[in-house]
Design a protein around this motif. Sequence first.
Motif, PDB file in Angstrom:
ATOM      1  N   ASP A   1      46.907  30.627  45.931  1.00  0.00           N
ATOM      2  CA  ASP A   1      46.919  29.392  46.736  1.00  0.00           C
ATOM      3  C   ASP A   1      48.240  28.640  46.609  1.00  0.00           C
ATOM      4  OD1 ASP A   1      44.389  30.002  47.520  1.00  0.00           O
ATOM      5  OD2 ASP A   1      43.389  28.725  46.044  1.00  0.00           O
ATOM      6  N   SER A   2      48.816  28.662  45.410  1.00  0.00           N
ATOM      7  CA  SER A   2      50.057  27.896  45.253  1.00  0.00           C
ATOM      8  C   SER A   2      51.271  28.674  45.750  1.00  0.00           C
ATOM      9  CB  SER A   2      50.262  27.496  43.787  1.00  0.00           C
ATOM     10  OG  SER A   2      50.392  28.651  42.996  1.00  0.00           O
ATOM     11  N   TRP A   3      51.263  29.988  45.583  1.00  0.00           N
ATOM     12  CA  TRP A   3      52.450  30.775  45.963  1.00  0.00           C
ATOM     13  C   TRP A   3      52.373  31.218  47.423  1.00  0.00           C
ATOM     14  CZ3 TRP A   3      54.314  36.244  45.762  1.00  0.00           C
ATOM     15  CH2 TRP A   3      55.700  36.302  45.613  1.00  0.00           C
ATOM     16  N   ARG A   4      51.185  31.290  47.945  1.00  0.00           N
ATOM     17  CA  ARG A   4      50.923  31.646  49.341  1.00  0.00           C
ATOM     18  C   ARG A   4      51.659  32.916  49.785  1.00  0.00           C
ATOM     19  NH1 ARG A   4      51.175  26.126  52.660  1.00  0.00           N
ATOM     20  NH2 ARG A   4      53.086  25.843  51.520  1.00  0.00           N
ATOM     21  N   PRO A   5      51.303  34.057  49.197  1.00  0.00           N
ATOM     22  CA  PRO A   5      51.957  35.306  49.599  1.00  0.00           C
ATOM     23  C   PRO A   5      51.485  35.748  50.980  1.00  0.00           C
ATOM     24  CG  PRO A   5      50.211  35.745  48.030  1.00  0.00           C
ATOM     25  CD  PRO A   5      50.286  34.255  48.163  1.00  0.00           C
ATOM     26  N   ALA A   6      52.343  36.532  51.637  1.00  0.00           N
ATOM     27  CA  ALA A   6      51.933  37.086  52.930  1.00  0.00           C
ATOM     28  C   ALA A   6      50.960  38.227  52.710  1.00  0.00           C
ATOM     29  CB  ALA A   6      53.165  37.576  53.680  1.00  0.00           C
ATOM     30  N   LEU A   7      51.088  38.854  51.546  1.00  0.00           N
ATOM     31  CA  LEU A   7      50.279  40.046  51.283  1.00  0.00           C
ATOM     32  C   LEU A   7      49.938  40.133  49.795  1.00  0.00           C
ATOM     33  CD1 LEU A   7      50.883  43.429  52.927  1.00  0.00           C
ATOM     34  CD2 LEU A   7      50.606  43.382  50.464  1.00  0.00           C
ATOM     35  N   VAL A   8      48.689  40.483  49.518  1.00  0.00           N
ATOM     36  CA  VAL A   8      48.271  40.671  48.117  1.00  0.00           C
ATOM     37  C   VAL A   8      47.889  42.131  47.925  1.00  0.00           C
ATOM     38  CG1 VAL A   8      46.586  40.048  46.341  1.00  0.00           C
ATOM     39  CG2 VAL A   8      47.408  38.306  47.927  1.00  0.00           C
ATOM     40  N   ILE A   9      48.518  42.766  46.936  1.00  0.00           N
ATOM     41  CA  ILE A   9      48.081  44.115  46.560  1.00  0.00           C
ATOM     42  C   ILE A   9      47.172  43.938  45.344  1.00  0.00           C
ATOM     43  CG2 ILE A   9      48.803  46.401  45.752  1.00  0.00           C
ATOM     44  CD1 ILE A   9      51.488  45.969  47.122  1.00  0.00           C
ATOM     45  N   ALA A  10      45.890  44.141  45.530  1.00  0.00           N
ATOM     46  CA  ALA A  10      44.925  43.912  44.444  1.00  0.00           C
ATOM     47  C   ALA A  10      44.489  45.258  43.873  1.00  0.00           C
ATOM     48  CB  ALA A  10      43.727  43.141  44.972  1.00  0.00           C
ATOM     49  N   ILE A  11      44.643  45.400  42.569  1.00  0.00           N
ATOM     50  CA  ILE A  11      44.404  46.707  41.959  1.00  0.00           C
ATOM     51  C   ILE A  11      43.226  46.660  40.988  1.00  0.00           C
ATOM     52  CG2 ILE A  11      45.450  48.521  40.536  1.00  0.00           C
ATOM     53  CD1 ILE A  11      48.109  46.964  41.857  1.00  0.00           C
ATOM     54  N   ASP A  12      42.334  47.597  41.167  1.00  0.00           N
ATOM     55  CA  ASP A  12      41.112  47.789  40.364  1.00  0.00           C
ATOM     56  C   ASP A  12      40.056  46.733  40.697  1.00  0.00           C
ATOM     57  OD1 ASP A  12      41.865  50.166  38.985  1.00  0.00           O
ATOM     58  OD2 ASP A  12      43.263  48.966  37.827  1.00  0.00           O
ATOM     59  N   ASP A  13      38.863  47.024  40.231  1.00  0.00           N
ATOM     60  CA  ASP A  13      37.705  46.292  40.756  1.00  0.00           C
ATOM     61  C   ASP A  13      37.664  44.804  40.407  1.00  0.00           C
ATOM     62  OD1 ASP A  13      35.686  48.214  42.192  1.00  0.00           O
ATOM     63  OD2 ASP A  13      36.565  49.335  40.545  1.00  0.00           O
ATOM     64  N   ASP A  14      38.067  44.453  39.195  1.00  0.00           N
ATOM     65  CA  ASP A  14      37.969  43.033  38.833  1.00  0.00           C
ATOM     66  C   ASP A  14      38.843  42.155  39.733  1.00  0.00           C
ATOM     67  OD1 ASP A  14      36.099  43.449  36.964  1.00  0.00           O
ATOM     68  OD2 ASP A  14      37.452  43.425  35.233  1.00  0.00           O
TER      69      ASP A  14
END
Lengths: 345, 613
Positions: free
Chosen positions: A91-104
């Motif tokens: 929310d604070s950094w507001r990336p254009a894209l998040v690469i989320a790795i692994d289930d958690d």
Amino acid sequence: MIQRLKNLSPAFFLIVAMALLATFNFQKPRILVLHSYDPGYAWTRDVDVGLKRVLDKQIGLNVRWHYMDTKRHPAKDFRAKAGVIAKQVIDSWRPALVIAIDDDAQSYAAKDYANTPGIYLVFAGVNGEITPYGYDTAPNVSGIIERKPLHALKETLLLIAQKNQYPERLKIVHIGDTSDSVMADEMAMREFDWSPLVRLDSRLVEDFAQWQQAVWQANETADILITTNYRKLSRSSNDKTLVPPEEVVKWTEENSRRPIIGTNGFFVEEGGAIAVGASGYEQGEIAAKLAIDFLQGNLKWGTKRIVTPKQFVLFIRSKEVEKRSLKIPALHEAFAYALGNYISE
Amino acid sequence: MTVTYSEVATRLRLDAAFADARHEDLARLLTHVQFQKYGKGEKVVSAGEPAENLYLIVSGEAQLQGAATARTAVNDRFGEEAGVDTPKYLFDAIANSALEVAVIPRSALTRLYRNAPTVKDRLYVALLGRSASAHTAVPSIQTPPAVSHIKTTEFLGWMTTLAIPAALLVLGPHDALPWSSVVFLAILSATVLMWAFQLVDEFIPGLFALFAILITGLAPPSIALSGFTSEGFFIAMSVLGLGTVIVASGLSYRFLLFLLNKLPNRPVFHDLGLVVSGTLLTPMVPSINNRVTLMHSFMTDMIETLGHKPGSRAATRLAIAVFTGVTVLSAVFISSKSPNFIIYGMLPPQEQDRFQFTYWVLAAALAGGVMLLAYFLASLWVYRHEKQAALSKEQLAAQLQILGPMKNREWAALVGIATFLFGVITASLHHMQPPWLGMAILYALLLFGFLRKDEFKEKVEWPLLVYLASIIGIVATFNHLGLDHWLSGHFGVLRTYLGSNLALFILVLFAIMFLVRLVIPISASIVIFATALMPLSESTGISAWVIGFIVLSLGEFWLFPYQCSYYLHMRSLNQGKSLYDEGQFLRFNVLMNVFRVVALLASIPYWKSIGIL
């Protein structure tokens, strides 16, 4: 008048330079790499290597890394807190894209941004289904799922059986902890066709005492043990302190009369003999490529691309293999050696 | 007719001898000026008597007997002997008419020379002009050559610095650690011992450690020298540059005068003015010693102006206010002292991203607030029976008059501060990290000449930057060799408390650090404990910043003067005079130490509420 203009030239230069720099900086696409685990975890390290292979070649990206560290701290309240912090970062950094790795990373943070305008999600390392995260219907999600390379594992088991003159109907048993990722792996293993191997009922346990019992029991019932993960084993039912993974592997190698094969590279790094695992490099590379595709306009909002992994990696610790007088196919040894996964000490 | 401060202010600004003095220094000088009147024929000074004061004639005339310049008039001066190294007056000075003079003591002039050495030269030339014609030789004080002697404690220190590393190399934990780690521990022990015995300046042991690491190849240059490319290094460099302009421009002094002029004229508000000024200097001047120097001169001015007796309770109250102002929030702002940058450099990358300027302040705000509140309550209670004393508002106004309107450099400093703060607050919009924003401001200050090359060379504390970079490099090498995990394995009890009961952890750590601080200086203690404890963050899941902040706060604990370098600095500025009651000061400091622990304990629920814990 002209002199005054001359005097102002440094100020003019500074203003223009700062404006250009700010504009350039503002326009740089921001990518947040959100890991479930910590940077010291072998799997995470491999994924990072894969990500960097692609991202480091790109100029003008603003990449930030965040590690939720839930493998070392599996308690539910810690994971929830790590999720809150991860969302604060988004929310604070507001990336254009998040690469989320692994289930958690998916369940505690990324899934809340499915269907959120302005943020694209690329997932990796998801062991189970993507439906619980809402990724199947969200227009802003692509990724690569993680599956244990069961075909490669089966081929390796058959070759080892052949090379070591084990019975043709080799009996295998899966032991692991009760983490979400192990549960997902267990489901995949149950659905997989292992024939001509015989899969015995899995033993998923909560504490180290139960683990020891499972290993002793497997000594009597199985020919080979397969282990997926053991990081969330508490010391006992009363003592909830986690047993260090190295201790689990050491005890198991010392007390199991049967060979043990891991399904993650860390099993060998922590003292095990052999592992056939999913390729973290592949997960990282594919995730990064999907991210770049989106940023370059090759992957549109609303278009979904879900990639199934094709690669696997092999890890061997020669000392443990020799202890058991286990014969490994030469090609497998060469493969592990070529990948730098052959530990000869 | 009575001489006013305003007239003296004008007189000082017009005097050619003081032409090179900064207006801020002249304003400061004004607080030491006294007025005297003499009748016609009255002797003001006699040749041969100790030269203690310089006299500026405000009205009337004086006769200098024995000098070629037999007469002096309005806008002239005599008694220049007090402004140079001449111990006695060379001439008699007799009032030629009704005479009004402003009297400036030698000690005040000596202080002025720190920033304006040419004033002394000009006074000397003026004196020579008189004495050359009068054939009077000007005697000068010979300064004895400095002789350096190694003290016994230093000798013992050097011997220990040799013996302990050697013992480690021979008897070290060879079974538990590889040879390279033992060699590093030997280097580290030598470095720490040099700090502990205060054998050399603080930055020199760090340099020793770096070249020793590089020569032995324990870590590649990319790790050992990583401090020189760290964000902390560049934040520190930028803030030091901006701080130089703030101080050199006189902005900080103007602000203090302005504040005291506007606040109600009562002791509690004098305290408030000093504390607020010290607090505002805290994030902008990243050295407690420098802040103490800045505020100390003002404290001495105030003690004299308010007519407090040196050593009195009222003077002690002001000393406590000054010391509290410049130190109490030093862990709250990342840029207030070098150990903060070290802690910042030791945070994992994602915590570095998180705990930039604003979030660091937010996370530490409650601890800082509790400390400030506790100070004011304690001060009000301890000094509840203190008699009222008032500052001369006329004098403050005259001092502001000397400073004149805001100068370009002050505006530049103000704009620099505003830009930096605005940039940090709006970082989520422009995505420029504070270190690079700070560098841009530093560049602008250099570009427009507000920070001159000679100031950049001499006033920016490069030794502090080298010290900072070397510590980060040492810690990076420590981690590179895997010693962080090895060491954290030896803190079983602390790790258990850290994971289960943070309040108990704080109390136990307080007890341990209290003992360690009896022998090891503040910075070294902080570095040692942070290096040992911050890796526990991984196994306990507690934020590394929380551990670092606790270490920073507890590391500042001190009871005896020798434990606190910046208090010793403050005492050295007293120049052997008992400006305040040290016993009372130290007793109050014990209270502040207790508040420090209370502030940390009070922060635990706050940290939980904002998601840090």
